[in-house]
Scaffold this active site. Sequence first.
Site, PDB file in Angstrom:
ATOM      1  N   ASP A   1      10.730  -5.572  -5.110  1.00  0.00           N
ATOM      2  CA  ASP A   1      11.331  -5.893  -3.817  1.00  0.00           C
ATOM      3  C   ASP A   1      10.748  -7.176  -3.243  1.00  0.00           C
ATOM      4  O   ASP A   1       9.683  -7.648  -3.665  1.00  0.00           O
ATOM      5  CB  ASP A   1      11.138  -4.734  -2.829  1.00  0.00           C
ATOM      6  CG  ASP A   1       9.672  -4.399  -2.592  1.00  0.00           C
ATOM      7  OD1 ASP A   1       8.872  -4.452  -3.560  1.00  0.00           O
ATOM      8  OD2 ASP A   1       9.298  -4.086  -1.441  1.00  0.00           O
TER       9      ASP A   1
ATOM     10  N   GLU B   1       6.934  -2.267  -2.350  1.00  0.00           N
ATOM     11  CA  GLU B   1       5.600  -2.806  -2.067  1.00  0.00           C
ATOM     12  C   GLU B   1       5.551  -3.501  -0.727  1.00  0.00           C
ATOM     13  O   GLU B   1       4.521  -3.500  -0.050  1.00  0.00           O
ATOM     14  CB  GLU B   1       5.196  -3.777  -3.189  1.00  0.00           C
ATOM     15  CG  GLU B   1       3.748  -4.227  -3.143  1.00  0.00           C
ATOM     16  CD  GLU B   1       3.522  -5.460  -2.263  1.00  0.00           C
ATOM     17  OE1 GLU B   1       2.350  -5.803  -2.009  1.00  0.00           O
ATOM     18  OE2 GLU B   1       4.523  -6.101  -1.846  1.00  0.00           O
TER      19      GLU B   1
END
Length: 297
Positions: free
Chosen positions: A151, A212
């Site tokens: 991400d 994350e």
Amino acid sequence: QRAARQAVAERMGPGGSLAGASDGAAATRPSGAASCPSSGSVVRPGGSAAKRWRASRYTAGLSVPREIPMTAVAETLAALVAIDSVNPAFPTRGGGPGPGEAGVAAWVERFLVAHGIATTTQAVLPGRANVLGVVAGRDRGRCVVLEAHMDTVSPEGMVIEPFTPRVADGRLHGRGACDVKGGLAAMLHAVADLAAGPPPPGDVLLAAVIDEEHAFRGVSRLVAELRADRAVVAEPTDLRIVTATKGVLRFRIEVHGRAAHTSTPSLGATAIVQAARVVVAIDAFHAALAARCQPLL
């Protein structure tokens, strides 16, 4: 084939399953997710797919000066940057929530399968899964983890097109190019090179994880079942070796007041004043933390 499937299923742990392979050579490859049991499914490469793999099929039309050759790793990075994987906690282009990691996860899975690497997905959230690939080593009881997240943060405020990779001054630019799709691309090619050669001393597990940038739910899911000896995390550090981090603690503080009429304010209690005292206390705590010395940091 039956013995090979059984061996992989045992390595997968409870709930693991094998997807059907398209030919006998793929089905009997004796490797599996030895160090990370998962509830996902192992995917096998089909026939000569690995030989036909080229990341450049995903980079056609990129703004790349002719005098700057694109290496295989750079082509992979460009392909990853071109996929919008903004964390759903943040807005993406157009203002809506980010689409999450599904597009990158599918790309990573195809790459690993094409290079003959035993691959599994690990469900974390609806529509969001970690992707794990294992290169089996000579000693299946040992494992090194290569970890990177899929991400990114929001593209808001960027002055270039975030999802159109562009090479300038010898650098590839785009959302996530540094944090951390560059590291992910390098790790993908590292495990591909390992898979093409003799078995490494121990297992090498590539973990491409979700979330994350917000709540770390991908890596939290990973370590809940992980058994490993060493790990390399692909966060950008200006090529400095970092062996410790500060970590993070997020919390919510609610301050309650008591309503009163403006003619009798003494009967009430303002939450704003109480909250201001909390802010001052937190600021003092920050100053105390800054005065501490931690050699590893």
